[in-house]
Motif scaffolding. Structure first.
Motif, short mmCIF file in Angstrom:
data_model
loop_
_atom_site.label_atom_id
_atom_site.label_comp_id
_atom_site.label_asym_id
_atom_site.label_seq_id
_atom_site.Cartn_x
_atom_site.Cartn_y
_atom_site.Cartn_z
N TYR A 70 29.76 57.30 62.28
CA TYR A 70 30.87 57.25 63.22
C TYR A 70 30.40 56.95 64.64
N THR A 71 29.20 57.40 64.99
CA THR A 71 28.64 57.08 66.31
C THR A 71 28.47 55.58 66.45
N GLU A 72 27.95 54.94 65.41
CA GLU A 72 27.78 53.49 65.45
C GLU A 72 29.11 52.78 65.65
N ARG A 73 30.12 53.21 64.89
CA ARG A 73 31.43 52.55 64.99
C ARG A 73 32.04 52.74 66.37
N LEU A 74 31.88 53.91 66.97
CA LEU A 74 32.39 54.15 68.31
C LEU A 74 31.71 53.25 69.33
N ALA A 104 32.97 49.72 68.96
CA ALA A 104 34.30 49.59 69.55
C ALA A 104 34.21 49.51 71.07
N LYS A 105 33.28 50.30 71.65
CA LYS A 105 33.11 50.29 73.11
C LYS A 105 32.58 48.94 73.57
N VAL A 106 31.64 48.38 72.81
CA VAL A 106 31.10 47.06 73.16
C VAL A 106 32.20 46.01 73.10
N GLU A 107 33.03 46.06 72.06
CA GLU A 107 34.14 45.10 71.93
C GLU A 107 35.11 45.23 73.09
N GLU A 108 35.38 46.47 73.49
CA GLU A 108 36.30 46.73 74.60
C GLU A 108 35.74 46.19 75.90
N GLN A 109 34.45 46.46 76.14
CA GLN A 109 33.82 46.00 77.38
C GLN A 109 33.73 44.47 77.40
N SER A 154 26.73 45.03 76.69
CA SER A 154 26.71 44.28 75.44
C SER A 154 25.97 45.07 74.37
N GLN A 155 26.05 44.58 73.14
CA GLN A 155 25.34 45.23 72.05
C GLN A 155 23.83 45.12 72.27
N ASN A 156 23.38 43.98 72.81
CA ASN A 156 21.95 43.82 73.11
C ASN A 156 21.50 44.81 74.17
N PHE A 157 22.35 45.03 75.16
CA PHE A 157 22.03 45.99 76.23
C PHE A 157 21.87 47.39 75.64
N LEU A 158 22.83 47.80 74.78
CA LEU A 158 22.76 49.12 74.16
C LEU A 158 21.53 49.27 73.28
N SER A 159 21.19 48.19 72.57
CA SER A 159 20.02 48.24 71.70
C SER A 159 18.74 48.35 72.50
#
Length: 219
Positions: free
Chosen positions: A189-193, A196-201, A209-214
């Motif tokens: 569920y943490t991954e999905r949240l 969703a946050k990346v998609e929203e941003q 971005s997803q790369n930034f979070l990674s």
């Protein structure tokens, strides 16, 4: 929902093919069935199954084609030992962790060795599950709530204490054996949240971005 604390060792008594599905007849051992009703859920080696028939010594359950495709149940036969746990209630002690009974993948025992009074197992798992498994985190193997003692991108290690070995099918595990693996619900569920946050941003034009979070260790 379940806790991963096994209540009884059971045994497959009969496997009946029904088209693409199966019907399992299961001897329930010491599992108390006095409060179980038709339609209730029981985890069988970590797979949530619905009780369709009850007797004094066990129960029957249907296994769908979907479950057969994603678990090791298709290889079960009369005499196969299974871990059993009834669904939790609000009065249940949560001694393990929150377990859904929905198997994420089939793993395989890579190695087995003695480690003091415990037994150490190295388990191979699908690489797609590796990101959800953390050292000292929780994982479910054949329905048993266990603590990860080490992990790589496609495997994890466990140290099993004597009591757990004696009370579960882990006592029969051998190198090469297939096992059901369910990762921790919180990780999924943490991954999905985060997704969703990346998609929203992204839709709002943010630089997050997803790369930034990674890159910064968030995923």
């Amino acid at each position: 929902m379940f806790t991963g604390i096994i209540e009884s060792l059971g045994c497959i008594e009969r496997v009946e093919p029904r088209g693409k599905d199966l019907v399992l007849s299961i001897y329930s051992g010491k599992l108390d069935l006095s409060d179980v009703h038709l339609g209730d859920s029981i985890a069988v080696n970590g797979v949530c199954l619905t009780v369709t028939c009850l007797s004094n010594s066990g129960f029957m359950a249907d296994v769908s084609a979907e479950s057969l495709a994603n678990t090791n149940i298709k290889h079960y036969s009369a005499g196969t030992q299974v871990n059993l746990e009834k669904a939790l209630t609000l009065a249940t002690r949560l001694g393990g962790h929150m377990v859904s009974g929905h198997v994420d993948g089939v793993g395989r025992v890579l190695d087995k060795s003695n480690d003091g009074r415990s037994i150490r197992f190295d388990i191979e798992c699908p690489q797609s599950l590796g990101k959800y498994i953390a050292n000292k985190g929780s994982i479910t193997v054949d329905g048993v709530s266990l603590t990860v003692t080490g992990c790589t991108k496609d495997s994890f290690s466990l140290n099993i204490v004597p009591h757990t070995v004696a009370e579960t099918t882990i006592q029969t595990f051998q190198k090469g054996q297939a096992v059901h693996v369910e990762v921790d619900l919180i990780a999924r569920y943490t991954e999905r949240l985060l997704e969703a946050k990346v998609e929203e941003q992204s839709s709002s034009g943010s630089k997050l971005s997803q790369n930034f979070l990674s890159e910064h260790g968030f995923i």
